[in-house]
Design a protein around this motif. Structure first.
Motif, mmCIF file in Angstrom:
data_model
loop_
_atom_site.group_PDB
_atom_site.id
_atom_site.type_symbol
_atom_site.label_atom_id
_atom_site.label_comp_id
_atom_site.label_asym_id
_atom_site.label_seq_id
_atom_site.Cartn_x
_atom_site.Cartn_y
_atom_site.Cartn_z
ATOM 1 N N GLN A 189 0.825 -1.211 0.000
ATOM 2 C CA GLN A 189 0.000 0.000 0.000
ATOM 3 C C GLN A 189 0.860 1.261 0.000
ATOM 4 O O GLN A 189 0.543 2.244 -0.678
ATOM 5 N N LYS A 190 1.950 1.217 0.767
ATOM 6 C CA LYS A 190 2.797 2.410 0.861
ATOM 7 C C LYS A 190 3.540 2.677 -0.445
ATOM 8 O O LYS A 190 3.724 3.823 -0.834
ATOM 9 N N VAL A 191 3.966 1.596 -1.092
ATOM 10 C CA VAL A 191 4.620 1.751 -2.392
ATOM 11 C C VAL A 191 3.623 2.327 -3.394
ATOM 12 O O VAL A 191 3.931 3.268 -4.129
ATOM 13 N N LYS A 192 2.417 1.789 -3.378
ATOM 14 C CA LYS A 192 1.388 2.272 -4.311
ATOM 15 C C LYS A 192 1.116 3.761 -4.092
ATOM 16 O O LYS A 192 1.054 4.548 -5.050
ATOM 17 N N ASP A 193 0.963 4.168 -2.838
ATOM 18 C CA ASP A 193 0.693 5.583 -2.543
ATOM 19 C C ASP A 193 1.836 6.489 -2.996
ATOM 20 O O ASP A 193 1.606 7.567 -3.540
ATOM 21 N N ALA A 194 3.074 6.024 -2.766
ATOM 22 C CA ALA A 194 4.238 6.833 -3.142
ATOM 23 C C ALA A 194 4.339 6.946 -4.665
ATOM 24 O O ALA A 194 4.639 8.014 -5.210
ATOM 25 N N VAL A 195 4.068 5.840 -5.360
ATOM 26 C CA VAL A 195 4.138 5.845 -6.820
ATOM 27 C C VAL A 195 3.027 6.733 -7.399
ATOM 28 O O VAL A 195 3.234 7.443 -8.392
ATOM 29 N N LEU A 196 1.878 6.723 -6.743
ATOM 30 C CA LEU A 196 0.781 7.606 -7.175
ATOM 31 C C LEU A 196 1.241 9.066 -7.160
ATOM 32 O O LEU A 196 1.004 9.817 -8.111
ATOM 33 N N GLY B 180 -4.645 2.115 -10.771
ATOM 34 C CA GLY B 180 -5.254 2.537 -12.029
ATOM 35 C C GLY B 180 -6.462 3.439 -11.795
ATOM 36 O O GLY B 180 -6.594 4.508 -12.408
ATOM 37 N N GLU B 181 -7.314 3.012 -10.880
ATOM 38 C CA GLU B 181 -8.511 3.804 -10.596
ATOM 39 C C GLU B 181 -8.137 5.177 -10.026
ATOM 40 O O GLU B 181 -8.676 6.209 -10.438
ATOM 41 N N GLU B 182 -7.174 5.182 -9.110
ATOM 42 C CA GLU B 182 -6.762 6.441 -8.498
ATOM 43 C C GLU B 182 -6.121 7.398 -9.512
ATOM 44 O O GLU B 182 -6.391 8.606 -9.493
ATOM 45 N N VAL B 183 -5.274 6.857 -10.381
ATOM 46 C CA VAL B 183 -4.605 7.679 -11.390
ATOM 47 C C VAL B 183 -5.631 8.330 -12.314
ATOM 48 O O VAL B 183 -5.547 9.523 -12.637
ATOM 49 N N SER B 184 -6.629 7.549 -12.714
ATOM 50 C CA SER B 184 -7.624 8.082 -13.645
ATOM 51 C C SER B 184 -8.471 9.161 -12.970
ATOM 52 O O SER B 184 -8.788 10.180 -13.572
ATOM 53 N N GLN B 185 -8.798 8.934 -11.701
ATOM 54 C CA GLN B 185 -9.660 9.899 -11.005
ATOM 55 C C GLN B 185 -8.904 11.161 -10.612
ATOM 56 O O GLN B 185 -9.403 12.272 -10.759
ATOM 57 N N LYS B 186 -7.702 10.967 -10.075
ATOM 58 C CA LYS B 186 -6.971 12.103 -9.525
ATOM 59 C C LYS B 186 -6.325 12.969 -10.611
ATOM 60 O O LYS B 186 -6.259 14.191 -10.491
ATOM 61 N N TYR B 187 -5.840 12.299 -11.673
ATOM 62 C CA TYR B 187 -5.054 13.040 -12.667
ATOM 63 C C TYR B 187 -5.713 13.094 -14.050
ATOM 64 O O TYR B 187 -5.140 13.681 -14.970
ATOM 65 N N ASP C 199 -9.174 0.946 -19.394
ATOM 66 C CA ASP C 199 -9.757 0.202 -18.275
ATOM 67 C C ASP C 199 -10.243 1.145 -17.180
ATOM 68 O O ASP C 199 -11.183 0.832 -16.463
ATOM 69 N N PHE C 200 -9.574 2.277 -17.045
ATOM 70 C CA PHE C 200 -10.024 3.319 -16.104
ATOM 71 C C PHE C 200 -9.921 4.675 -16.799
ATOM 72 O O PHE C 200 -8.980 4.909 -17.558
ATOM 73 N N GLY C 201 -10.883 5.549 -16.513
ATOM 74 C CA GLY C 201 -10.857 6.896 -17.076
ATOM 75 C C GLY C 201 -11.580 6.956 -18.405
ATOM 76 O O GLY C 201 -12.080 5.951 -18.919
#
Lengths: 297, 297
Positions: free
Chosen positions: A55-62, A111-118, A160-162
């Motif tokens: 989870q921490k790696v994912k958040d940092a990469v986001l 993927g979902e976070e990237v599409s929503q946030k950016y 797939d997302f966005g």
């Protein structure tokens, strides 16, 4: 304790200031370790390796993906390597105490976070792919950044997302999950590249060899040797020792000897311990018996 | 934060209920982690590995020694492995942020407590030994449980803690401090214990073999094999592969084959990776190239 590896590739390999900005969120966070990043000027691309708590790696990469979006403009980007996004590709690799399914889930969350946030459209690839034709990264990225508008006109290429619309400067991104890959080279005491080539063919999948080996011949003129250079794409199914012993077996045919081998980059502990287990004929051995395994929990 | 490893050996390898009782105090305590315990029916012995905070590990092991005294009777105990106590041997190994002297002090504290609380005589051995002739565990344990009465008649064998009198069912105990060791057994496809014995002699230090190998022969009747059983007391100087290949070399002389091997308890990652490096002839390889190494820093 679960450990994931993540290897995001960003489309900037020349401007070190920008690269530093991008990797900043991957530094100094508890549970996240930036292992290495290699910028290639010709490719105009940087390959970053980070490991740690999933989870921490994912958040940092986001976060890093967000910075890449801010500092990279694909409209002016030029490089030897094909690319369609500011963050071009981002695979998750299960390293320890997690399954491939866990890595796939992580890819989908990101993927979902990237599409929503950016507002960057996301394609899932490799093990995370939602359709067979999206497994292969090269197919997903075909047409590159410049071809994205056309690609999105085809409803088969809905992301797939966005939304089916490229980000105006960051393009699209391929997020996926895959097995760890070991870059492994075996040395032959011959200068005859043809021998290395013939041996490579016998062991690689594409010519009838082992399913998880990609291989080719390489010359090392300054040492007067050749190499069979390999990617072991799933060391849990095709082990390092099997590649090594098979190359030795095939080399005999040409009166050639295997003189050693080398690992390029990083190698999971499990792969090496499997080698020790094979040669020592270890019975009842598992990673639990390695002292460090328990120290990492 | 200091971490100690403690590897008490208890003289019970068959009755799982008793073994569970003995390890109970090592479970579920904050700062103490029971890593592994392996019961061996032939040896009639269980090797337990626990790590954690030095004082907390010592307190938990003290409890376990008390239970072993209550459930094990050496007067009826039979097994392949030499032993002289219900808790036969209890070494402390400094793992992290502590010195060998810290481990020696811990051994002495535990020794005093064991003698006072349970009336079991205690010998300090290895790095904690108070006299040169007590460094070697085999010398301390010579004569085994059955020889304890006679041993205590000799004033040179007065225990380091407690009276010179064996505990009526728990015998004596050797408590010490040492570097990490690897308990490593190599299987021979012969039932002839004499062959295993001769091979053991060629490789062990005491008979002219490698400096950091202790070795002896063991019968495994139900598998119709024998073993060379070893302690590798410094794997950085005498590697596992060297023990393995040398036993293979010596076995040839008797027309005997090495069929495999086993690690008892835990093994440092470095020792196994050295084995992989040897067999694959790895060039330019170091622990830095192992993914997990960077996780532990």
């Amino acid at each position: 304790m679960a450990i994931v590896q993540c290897v995001p590739n960003f489309s900037e390999g020349r401007d070190l200031e920008k690269i530093e900005k991008i990797v900043t969120p991957l530094r100094g966070k508890q549970g996240v370790k930036l292992l290495n990043y290699e910028a290639d000027e010709n490719y105009n691309r940087v390959v970053v390796t980070v490991i740690g708590d999933p989870q921490k790696v994912k958040d940092a990469v986001l976060e890093a993906i967000g910075i890449a979006k801010d500092v990279i403009d694909l409209n002016t980007h030029k490089g030897q390597h094909s690319r369609f996004g500011a963050t071009d590709v981002c695979p998750f690799i299960p390293i320890k105490d997690m399954t491939m399914q866990d890595a796939i889930n992580l890819a989908k969350e990101l993927g979902e976070e990237v599409s929503q946030k950016y507002e960057i459209p996301v394609f899932l690839y490799e093990e995370a792919a939602t359709r067979p034709e999206r497994k292969n990264l090269a197919t997903v990225r075909k047409g590159e950044y410049e071809g994205l508008d056309k690609k999105f006109e085809d409803e088969n290429w809905a992301p797939d997302f966005g939304k089916a619309k490229k980000h105006p400067n960051a393009g699209a991104i391929a997020i996926g999950a895959r097995s760890p890959l070991i870059a492994y080279n075996i040395n032959l005491d011959t200068e005859n590249l043809d021998v290395a080539s013939k041996i490579a063919k016998t062991i690689r999948f594409s010519s009838g060899g082992y399913r998880y080996i990609k291989a080719g011949p390489v010359e090392i003129p300054e040492r007067k040797i050749t190499q069979v250079t390999m990617n072991l794409t799933d060391y849990t199914k095709t082990s390092m020792y099997r590649a090594f012993e098979t190359v030795k077996m095939e080399a005999k045919r040409y009166g050639v000897n295997v003189t050693g081998s080398e690992v390029v980059g990083l190698c999971p502990m499990e792969a090496l311990i499997d080698v020790a287990g094979y040669y020592l004929g270890l019975e009842n051995f598992s990673l639990d018996k390695v002292l460090e395994t328990s120290l990492m929990e």
